[in-house]
Design a protein around this motif. Structure first.
Motif: not given
Length: 338
Positions: A106, A111, A125, A262-263
């Motif tokens: 990731s 992120s 995050a 988001f991550a």
């Protein structure tokens, strides 16, 4: 809908490689420089990662386990499912690149940025992205060897030695020397950020030059690229939906769900490009193309989602402590392109 300026630089580098590919002695020099650049990149990744911050982040192990599962389990399963689209929608080389895309770690920087915009759990995050990048140094090559077979070097002794020498050893060296070089890196992080991005541009130029010399670009017609974009859009939509509603099903609060979304739904260009160069060799150009396209797509879509999440009604008491200055030390574990 933001266009990442770094993507424009990458596309410009691809154009230069198409017009003026490195050949003969020039190709040997570019290949050697690219190898050194990859080693230096992972040295910087190791030197930037705060070991104390990573250990502190283990306290939120449920969230980090969820992100790692999304990154290295769910994403690869979607990549394997896309195998049924060959050869109707995707060529085999493009599918190999798509599958590799689902195996890389990731992001860190983007992120954190999107989690902050959406008013989510920023420290989580930071740690989740850092853990993913760290785990990816080992997990991504192993998954690539298992799922891509001979196209990524397999489990041969040469491929293992190459991965260890170019990725793992420089990273560990950075960790060991962090006590002495960490301050310098912090003071000059802006300049070293340019070095990061310049190194990746060199890796891209070398990979696409080799692709031009090998004549493999006839396999990437406009129709095939359109099919690739469609498949990537579906994968991104599935991951964004799964990370958001899956986080709810696992009883995470809103701020944690934002960090997970988001991550857990994005892939790192900064880590993926050097890894592809090591794993794919002369075929790296087609292998990294899906990752480059996905990177821009995820930035555009996640920017819109983050702004909408920021407008969500907030509870009166969130129970979340503000990020401390120390929590931000891990931000530099990836380049802006990550």
């Amino acid at each position: 809908m933001p266009i990442d300026p770094y993507i424009l630089l990458l596309l410009g580098t691809v154009g230069i490689a198409a017009l003026l590919p490195a050949r003969g002695t020039g190709a040997d020099v570019a290949s050697g420089a690219s190898t050194a650049a990859i080693a230096f990149l992972f040295f910087l990744y190791g030197a930037r990662l705060s070991t104390r911050e990573a250990l502190d982040g283990l306290k939120h192990w449920r969230l980090h386990t969820t992100v790692l599962a999304c990154t290295f389990v769910v994403f690869p399963l979607l990549g394997l499912a896309a195998r049924g689209l060959v050869p109707v929608l995707l060529t085999h080389p493009l599918y190999q690149g798509l599958l590799f895309l689902t195996l890389v770690p990731s992001t860190v920087q983007s992120s954190i940025a999107f989690t902050s915009i959406a008013r989510g759990n920023v420290p989580a995050a930071i740690c989740a992205g850092s853990f993913s990048s760290l785990a990816g140094i080992v997990i991504t090559p192993l998954l690539a060897a298992a799922l891509l077979g001979g196209n990524a070097g397999g489990f041969s002794a040469d491929s293992v030695v190459k991965i260890v020498l170019q990725l793992l050893v420089p990273f560990l060296a950075g960790q060991l020397l962090r006590r002495w070089v960490g301050g310098f890196i912090t003071r000059h992080k802006k300049i070293l950020g340019y070095v990061d991005r310049g190194s990746i541009l060199l890796v891209v130029y070398t990979a696409f030059s080799e692709g031009m010399v090998q004549g493999i670009w006839h396999q990437a017609s406009a129709l095939r690229l359109a099919g690739l974009l469609a498949v990537e859009a579906v994968i991104l939509a599935v991951m964004l939906t799964l990370t958001w509603y899956g986080g709810k099903a696992l009883r995470f609060d809103r701020e944690d769900r934002i960090a997970i979304q988001f991550a857990g739904s994005k892939k790192s260009l900064a880590s993926g490009l050097p890894m592809a160069s090591v794993l794919f060799g002369a075929h790296a150009s087609l292998a990294v193309l899906p990752l480059m396209l996905f990177h821009q797509m995820q930035l555009m879509v996640c920017a819109v989602i983050a702004k909408r999440r920021a407008r969500d009604p907030q509870p009166e008491v969130t129970g979340r402590a503000a990020p401390t200055a120390g929590s931000r030390t891990a931000v530099g574990t990836a380049t802006r392109s990550g």
